[in-house]
Design a protein around this motif. Structure first.
Motif, PDB file in Angstrom:
ATOM      1  N   VAL A 255       0.848  -1.188   0.000  1.00 50.77           N
ATOM      2  CA  VAL A 255       0.000   0.000   0.000  1.00 50.77           C
ATOM      3  C   VAL A 255       0.886   1.241   0.000  1.00 50.77           C
ATOM      4  O   VAL A 255       1.787   1.373   0.843  1.00 50.77           O
ATOM      5  N   ASN A 256       0.622   2.159  -0.944  1.00 46.99           N
ATOM      6  CA  ASN A 256       1.365   3.421  -1.039  1.00 46.99           C
ATOM      7  C   ASN A 256       0.442   4.544  -0.585  1.00 46.99           C
ATOM      8  O   ASN A 256      -0.509   4.899  -1.267  1.00 46.99           O
ATOM      9  N   GLU A 257       0.727   5.144   0.600  1.00 47.81           N
ATOM     10  CA  GLU A 257      -0.092   6.223   1.143  1.00 47.81           C
ATOM     11  C   GLU A 257       0.626   7.566   1.096  1.00 47.81           C
ATOM     12  O   GLU A 257       0.235   8.520   1.784  1.00 47.81           O
ATOM     13  N   LEU A 258       1.688   7.666   0.308  1.00 51.13           N
ATOM     14  CA  LEU A 258       2.405   8.942   0.206  1.00 51.13           C
ATOM     15  C   LEU A 258       1.538   9.960  -0.502  1.00 51.13           C
ATOM     16  O   LEU A 258       0.860   9.633  -1.490  1.00 51.13           O
TER      17      LEU A 258
ATOM     18  N   ASN B   3       4.011   9.000   4.845  1.00 49.06           N
ATOM     19  CA  ASN B   3       4.795  10.128   5.359  1.00 49.06           C
ATOM     20  C   ASN B   3       4.314  10.426   6.783  1.00 49.06           C
ATOM     21  O   ASN B   3       3.180  10.835   6.968  1.00 49.06           O
ATOM     22  N   PRO B   4       5.159  10.231   7.789  1.00 45.48           N
ATOM     23  CA  PRO B   4       4.742  10.494   9.177  1.00 45.48           C
ATOM     24  C   PRO B   4       4.329  11.949   9.341  1.00 45.48           C
ATOM     25  O   PRO B   4       4.937  12.860   8.762  1.00 45.48           O
ATOM     26  N   GLN B   5       3.313  12.166  10.136  1.00 44.42           N
ATOM     27  CA  GLN B   5       2.784  13.509  10.323  1.00 44.42           C
ATOM     28  C   GLN B   5       3.821  14.408  11.006  1.00 44.42           C
ATOM     29  O   GLN B   5       4.452  14.043  11.988  1.00 44.42           O
ATOM     30  N   GLY B   6       3.972  15.622  10.440  1.00 42.14           N
ATOM     31  CA  GLY B   6       4.893  16.610  11.018  1.00 42.14           C
ATOM     32  C   GLY B   6       6.340  16.353  10.719  1.00 42.14           C
ATOM     33  O   GLY B   6       7.217  17.010  11.308  1.00 42.14           O
ATOM     34  N   ARG B   7       6.629  15.432   9.800  1.00 43.01           N
ATOM     35  CA  ARG B   7       8.028  15.141   9.482  1.00 43.01           C
ATOM     36  C   ARG B   7       8.224  15.189   7.966  1.00 43.01           C
ATOM     37  O   ARG B   7       8.277  14.149   7.299  1.00 43.01           O
ATOM     38  N   PRO B   8       8.297  16.356   7.379  1.00 36.72           N
ATOM     39  CA  PRO B   8       8.502  16.465   5.930  1.00 36.72           C
ATOM     40  C   PRO B   8       9.852  15.878   5.534  1.00 36.72           C
ATOM     41  O   PRO B   8      10.824  15.974   6.272  1.00 36.72           O
ATOM     42  N   GLY B   9       9.913  15.259   4.368  1.00 40.22           N
ATOM     43  CA  GLY B   9      11.158  14.667   3.899  1.00 40.22           C
ATOM     44  C   GLY B   9      11.431  13.305   4.484  1.00 40.22           C
ATOM     45  O   GLY B   9      12.527  12.771   4.303  1.00 40.22           O
ATOM     46  N   VAL B  10      10.447  12.688   5.181  1.00 46.38           N
ATOM     47  CA  VAL B  10      10.636  11.374   5.787  1.00 46.38           C
ATOM     48  C   VAL B  10       9.636  10.404   5.186  1.00 46.38           C
ATOM     49  O   VAL B  10       8.442  10.697   5.114  1.00 46.38           O
ATOM     50  N   ILE B  11      10.134   9.241   4.751  1.00 47.99           N
ATOM     51  CA  ILE B  11       9.289   8.164   4.219  1.00 47.99           C
ATOM     52  C   ILE B  11       9.371   7.001   5.186  1.00 47.99           C
ATOM     53  O   ILE B  11      10.471   6.557   5.533  1.00 47.99           O
TER      54      ILE B  11
ATOM     55  N   SER C 169      10.909  -1.413  16.142  1.00 53.36           N
ATOM     56  CA  SER C 169      10.390  -2.768  15.945  1.00 53.36           C
ATOM     57  C   SER C 169      10.095  -3.399  17.288  1.00 53.36           C
ATOM     58  O   SER C 169      10.701  -3.048  18.303  1.00 53.36           O
ATOM     59  N   GLU C 170       9.149  -4.322  17.258  1.00 54.91           N
ATOM     60  CA  GLU C 170       8.807  -5.097  18.443  1.00 54.91           C
ATOM     61  C   GLU C 170       8.529  -6.522  18.006  1.00 54.91           C
ATOM     62  O   GLU C 170       7.814  -6.753  17.027  1.00 54.91           O
ATOM     63  N   LYS C 171       9.126  -7.438  18.719  1.00 55.34           N
ATOM     64  CA  LYS C 171       9.014  -8.837  18.340  1.00 55.34           C
ATOM     65  C   LYS C 171       7.543  -9.264  18.273  1.00 55.34           C
ATOM     66  O   LYS C 171       6.770  -9.065  19.206  1.00 55.34           O
ATOM     67  N   GLY C 172       7.130  -9.779  17.074  1.00 55.14           N
ATOM     68  CA  GLY C 172       5.778 -10.275  16.860  1.00 55.14           C
ATOM     69  C   GLY C 172       4.794  -9.214  16.428  1.00 55.14           C
ATOM     70  O   GLY C 172       3.632  -9.522  16.177  1.00 55.14           O
ATOM     71  N   LYS C 173       5.232  -7.931  16.332  1.00 56.05           N
ATOM     72  CA  LYS C 173       4.302  -6.868  15.971  1.00 56.05           C
ATOM     73  C   LYS C 173       4.749  -6.073  14.756  1.00 56.05           C
ATOM     74  O   LYS C 173       4.120  -5.069  14.416  1.00 56.05           O
ATOM     75  N   GLY C 174       5.844  -6.449  14.125  1.00 57.73           N
ATOM     76  CA  GLY C 174       6.264  -5.777  12.910  1.00 57.73           C
ATOM     77  C   GLY C 174       7.324  -4.712  13.153  1.00 57.73           C
ATOM     78  O   GLY C 174       7.806  -4.523  14.273  1.00 57.73           O
ATOM     79  N   SER C 175       7.678  -4.003  12.054  1.00 61.16           N
ATOM     80  CA  SER C 175       8.750  -3.011  12.093  1.00 61.16           C
ATOM     81  C   SER C 175       8.368  -1.797  11.269  1.00 61.16           C
ATOM     82  O   SER C 175       7.542  -1.877  10.356  1.00 61.16           O
ATOM     83  N   VAL C 176       9.019  -0.642  11.608  1.00 60.47           N
ATOM     84  CA  VAL C 176       8.846   0.587  10.833  1.00 60.47           C
ATOM     85  C   VAL C 176      10.238   1.165  10.584  1.00 60.47           C
ATOM     86  O   VAL C 176      10.981   1.445  11.529  1.00 60.47           O
ATOM     87  N   PHE C 177      10.618   1.314   9.282  1.00 63.61           N
ATOM     88  CA  PHE C 177      11.877   1.940   8.899  1.00 63.61           C
ATOM     89  C   PHE C 177      11.596   3.361   8.436  1.00 63.61           C
ATOM     90  O   PHE C 177      10.667   3.587   7.636  1.00 63.61           O
TER      91      PHE C 177
END
Length: 672
Positions: A546-549, A587-595, A652-660
């Motif tokens: 899913v692309n939400e940019l 794009n995280p809210q309030g963080r321009p230039g971050v994917i 990241s949290e074991k069993g709950k996924g990751s965010v880069f």
């Protein structure tokens, strides 16, 4: 006792001597016609001789430095001379008395009375001596007056003696006692006595010949524990324990005779038997042939303790300096060695006894370096970390680090020079330089190897591409389904070639040979193109991409290098997801230039999360479908983002996924 000022008042009668001469001359002139000339001349000569002797005594006494020395002898001579003068004047009055000349008699009486009055007034303290002089001077002439029995002669004699007695008794009040001091001196005497009693030092007045204590102050009583009466009944020998057979009180007095004052160290004994060190300042005084010693004693117990502590500190400092593994030399103002520690002796094979008092030994391998070092030291006053080569014991040469400083001490300037042996340090430094050159050569070899491998990989892949294209052409003519399969193979091999090229670029990025080429492009379109490459793999595992940019988001980055980062993140996200999971780009809210690339897969444990971007730690693990990995992808991605001036982080949290989070600099920020 007669003080010096009183002695000068009593005996220095220069004016009186001159008056004697004048009176004798006047008498001789008046009596010149009364008696034979030779008799008057002889009498006048006696008067003048006595006056000259008196004048000489006055001059002599005025020049004496200390009138107390030999004063009794001068007194006896003076008294004899006074009586002789009286006899001479009496002889003149007797032999030159004019029996028939009343005016002459009156003149002679008045003249002799004037001489007596002058003598009494000049020396009021010598009452008995004045009486003797007056009897000898006046008695002969008065006897001549009364012998004829005439009333006028008797009256004249009685009047003369009455005047003389009145004069003597008026002078008697002066006496030998000192005149009463002024009122202000009377008030100062108790103050002076109080100051002496409470002085910081013990004060003793001692009879020099016997050593008996005559007077002490309050401090002496308190310090020694005796009363004043007890101390004044003692001798110095009872207090000073250093007096012995070899050093007696008599020998001590003889030493003080050689100089006005003297300072010596002693040991005093208190009443309770305890002893303490003292510093004694003694002064020899003589008055009226009596000799005294005034002693000022100061307790130096604390001083002795301080001296002992200083001596101990000096020993400790010397022990430290002798134990240091560095050479220490101290030179005096003339450049001669004043201190040469043990390390210096060991290093250069020179005993300290031979080095002391001599110039610096010839230990510099390069004399120009030596001259340069001391020239800098003379100019600046300090030189630090001067590298040089010195000749050591046994003929070997060693590297040393020389430092020097000029120091101004109380007894003059000195120069401190220290040397530290750094031969091993120099060898280590040379080894590091060699290792650096070796590492640089290895890096070049690695770059050559990567380049060679990349080109070697490109060649067979290029051949595969050519053959597959040829096969596609043939199959398309026959209308079979083969061309569709071959198209996928071609696309995969194209991707392999691209990846090899990008691997080569990453290697160059690590070595600083390549920098990102920035361009501005749409973030959403960029991610759409990349996600399309992973549709087939994701659909096979049942994972949704899913692309939400937002459409209006733009990036300023190197498209190819940022694509490597995105591909790696998508690949890992799909790799660790299962059927029904999702991979979302936003794009995280309030963080321009971050994917952000988020998945709800298996997540990571603490160890992998802590070391995931480190090349030297192996963090790879199998995917949910058994997919393999090298573990080098994310460290490379991290380097790419750092080269952009951005960053790559993960949650990241074991069993709950990751965010880069792929963070880039905002547009224009790189130029600020």
């Amino acid at each position: 006792m007669m003080n010096n000022q009183r002695a000068r008042t009593l005996y220095a009668g220069r004016l009186a001597a001159l008056t004697d001469m004048m009176a004798g001359g006047v008498a001789a002139a008046a009596l010149w016609t009364v008696a034979p000339h030779e008799h008057i001349a002889a009498w006048l000569a006696a008067i003048l001789a006595a006056a000259m002797v008196r004048l000489y005594m006055s001059i002599k006494l005025g020049r004496l430095r200390r009138l107390g020395e030999g004063l009794a002898i001068w007194r006896r001579i003076f008294v004899l001379l006074m009586l002789l003068r009286g006899a001479v004047w009496g002889a003149g009055g007797y032999f030159f008395f004019p029996p028939d000349d009343i005016a002459g008699q009156m003149f002679l009486f008045l003249l002799i009375l004037a001489v007596c009055a002058q003598t009494v007034s000049a020396h009021p303290g010598l009452w008995l001596e004045n009486l003797g002089f007056s009897l000898l001077a006046l008695m002969p002439m008065t006897s001549r007056c009364v012998m004829p029995g005439e009333p006028q002669g008797i009256a004249m004699a009685v009047g003369a003696w009455t005047l003389l007695v009145m004069l003597l008794f008026s002078a008697r009040g002066l006496g030998l006692e000192e005149p009463s001091p002024p009122a202000e001196n009377k008030t100062e005497e108790p103050l002076l006595k109080n100051l002496l009693n409470h002085a910081g030092e013990s004060i003793f007045i001692i009879n020099a010949p016997t050593g008996r204590i005559i007077e002490v102050n309050e401090t002496a009583c308190v310090t020694l524990g005796y009363t004043r009466e007890e101390l004044c009944s003692m001798e110095v020998r009872d207090l000073e324990v250093t007096f012995s057979k070899d050093r007696t009180w008599e020998s001590h007095v003889e030493e003080t005779h050689k100089q006005d004052s003297k300072v010596f160290d002693g040991i005093h004994k208190r009443k309770d038997g305890s002893q303490f060190p003292v510093e004694v300042n003694v002064k020899n005084i003589r008055e009226n042939d009596l000799e005294y010693i005034v002693a000022f004693a100061r307790d130096v117990s604390e001083k002795e303790k301080i001296v002992e502590r200083l001596a101990d500190s000096e020993k400790e400092l010397n022990t430290i300096l002798e134990s240091l593994p560095i050479s220490i030399m101290i030179f005096d103002e003339e450049g001669l060695i004043d201190y040469f520690n043990l390390a210096s002796s060991d290093w250069y094979g020179i005993p300290a006894t031979e080095a002391m008092g001599n110039p610096e030994p010839d230990i510099w391998a390069n004399h120009e370096q030596r001259d340069h070092f001391y020239s800098l030291l003379q100019k600046r006053g300090y030189v630090g970390d001067f590298e040089a080569v010195h000749h050591m014991a046994g003929g070997v040469q060693q590297w040393v680090l020389v430092s020097g400083v000029k120091i101004l001490l109380s007894d003059g300037p000195v120069t401190l020079v220290t040397r530290r042996e750094i031969t091993d340090l120099k060898k280590t430094e040379e080894g590091l330089k060699a290792a650096k050159l070796k590492a640089e050569a290895a890096t070049k070899l690695k770059d050559q190897f990567v380049s060679l491998v990349s080109h070697d990989l490109r060649s067979p892949l290029g051949s595969i591409q050519g053959l597959v294209r040829l096969l596609r052409g043939q199959w398309s003519q026959e209308g079979k389904k083969g061309p569709e399969i071959i198209e996928k193979v071609i696309k995969a091999t194209d991707m392999m070639v691209t990846m090899v090229d990008q691997l080569l670029d990453i290697s160059r990025l690590q070595t600083g040979k390549i920098t990102p080429r920035l361009e501005r492009f749409s973030a959403r379109n960029f991610m759409d193109d990349l996600m399309e490459d992973f549709d087939f793999l994701a659909s096979e595992k049942g994972v949704a991409l899913v692309n939400e940019l937002p459409q209006e988001m733009f990036l300023n980055a190197d498209r190819a290098l940022l694509g490597e980062v995105a591909r790696n993140l998508f690949s890992n996200a799909v790799k660790f997801c299962s059927d029904g999971n999702r991979v979302v780009v936003y794009n995280p809210q309030g963080r321009p230039g971050v994917i952000a690339v988020k998945d709800d897969g298996v997540g990571m444990d603490g160890f992998i999360l802590e070391n995931i971007f480190k090349h030297e730690v192996k963090t790879t693990s199998d995917g949910t479908a058994g997919e393999k990995g090298t573990g080098l992808g994310l460290p490379y991605c991290h380097s790419i983002m750092k080269a952009h001036g951005g960053d790559l982080t993960v949650e990241s949290e074991k069993g709950k996924g990751s965010v880069f989070y792929v963070a880039l600099q905002e547009e224009g920020e790189k130029d600020r």
